[in-house]
Design an enzyme around this catalytic site. Structure first.
Site, PDB file in Angstrom:
ATOM      1  N   ARG A  67       0.883  -1.179   0.000  1.00 40.83           N
ATOM      2  CA  ARG A  67       0.000   0.000   0.000  1.00 40.83           C
ATOM      3  C   ARG A  67       0.909   1.213   0.000  1.00 40.83           C
ATOM      4  NH1 ARG A  67      -2.623   4.148   0.193  1.00 40.83           N
ATOM      5  NH2 ARG A  67      -4.700   4.425   1.057  1.00 40.83           N
ATOM      6  N   GLU A  75     -10.877   5.340  -5.652  1.00 37.85           N
ATOM      7  CA  GLU A  75     -11.193   3.914  -5.780  1.00 37.85           C
ATOM      8  C   GLU A  75     -11.490   3.586  -7.245  1.00 37.85           C
ATOM      9  OE1 GLU A  75     -10.999   1.611  -3.309  1.00 37.85           O
ATOM     10  OE2 GLU A  75     -10.205   3.265  -2.119  1.00 37.85           O
ATOM     11  N   ARG A 119      -1.026  -5.465   4.380  1.00 37.05           N
ATOM     12  CA  ARG A 119      -0.201  -4.922   3.292  1.00 37.05           C
ATOM     13  C   ARG A 119       0.980  -4.153   3.880  1.00 37.05           C
ATOM     14  NH1 ARG A 119      -4.982  -1.706   0.316  1.00 37.05           N
ATOM     15  NH2 ARG A 119      -5.058  -0.943   2.454  1.00 37.05           N
TER      16      ARG A 119
END
Length: 181
Positions: A67, A75, A119
Site C-alpha cells: 500500500r 477507488e 499490506r
C-alpha cells in the site's frame, strides 16, 4: 559407601520485597536483551521487481501487497468530474497513469509497517522517482494527511497547477469510501 547430605533445618524463604527485586531484575535483563537484539525496532523491508498495479495506491510484487504510504487515490469505481463538468472514472484514470509511468520497469518499495489488511506500507521508487509523490504531484492521488504530511507540498502544487483531480470536482477517496459503505 553412598553418602547423602540431608538438610536438617528448614529453608528460609525470601521476603516479598526480595522476591520483587529479583523479578524486577529479571525483567530488566530481558528488556535489555530485546533492545540490544533490535527485536523491538521495526525492521525495514525492501521489495523489488516488476509490479502488478492493483489500483493507484496498491501494487503487488512477487505476491506481496504494498500500500503506497502517505497517499490515497480514488477507488477503482469512483467517479469524478473533469474541468467541463463531465463525469469520468477517476479511479481507473489514476490506475492507468501509474501503470503507464511504470511501463515494463522494475520498482523498489521500502516499508517498515503493515496496515490492518496485512499490506506493507511503503514508498515505491521507479529509479530515483518517488512514485507516491509523483501520483500526488500530478493530481492522481491525494496526500493522506491523516497518516502523513510527507506529500502535502506535492498536493499544494498539483492543486495550484489544476492537475488531475484538481482540474475538476471530486470527493476525497476516504470520504467516498465512507459514503458508499
Amino acid at each position: 559407601m553412598f553418602y547423602q547430605k540431608y538438610r536438617t533445618e528448614p529453608r528460609k524463604r525470601k521476603s516479598a520485597f526480595a522476591r520483587g527485586i529479583s523479578e524486577l531484575l529479571a525483567l530488566l535483563m530481558v528488556a535489555a536483551l530485546i533492545l540490544l537484539s533490535g527485536f523491538g525496532e521495526a525492521q525495514a523491508e525492501t521489495l523489488e521487481g516488476r509490479p502488478y498495479v492493483t489500483d493507484a495506491d496498491t501494487v503487488r510484487i512477487s505476491g506481496e501487497r504494498i500500500r503506497l504510504e502517505g497517499i490515497d487515490a480514488p477507488e477503482t469505481n469512483q467517479r469524478c468530474k473533469d474541468a467541463s463538468g463531465k463525469s469520468y472514472r477517476c479511479g481507473l484514470v489514476s490506475t492507468a497513469a501509474l501503470k503507464t509511468k511504470i511501463g515494463h520497469g522494475t520498482i523498489r518499495c521500502k516499508g517498515t509497517k503493515r496496515d490492518r489488511y496485512g499490506r506493507l506500507l511503503g514508498i515505491c521508487y521507479l529509479g530515483d522517482i518517488d512514485l507516491n509523490g509523483w501520483l500526488v504531484r500530478n493530481g492522481y492521488a491525494l496526500a493522506y494527511k491523516r497518516y502523513s504530511k510527507r506529500y502535502v507540498p506535492q498536493e499544494i502544487q498539483a492543486q495550484k497547477d489544476s492537475l488531475g483531480l484538481w482540474a475538476g470536482e471530486f470527493m476525497p477517496p476516504w470520504q467516498w469510501r465512507k459514503n458508499t459503505r
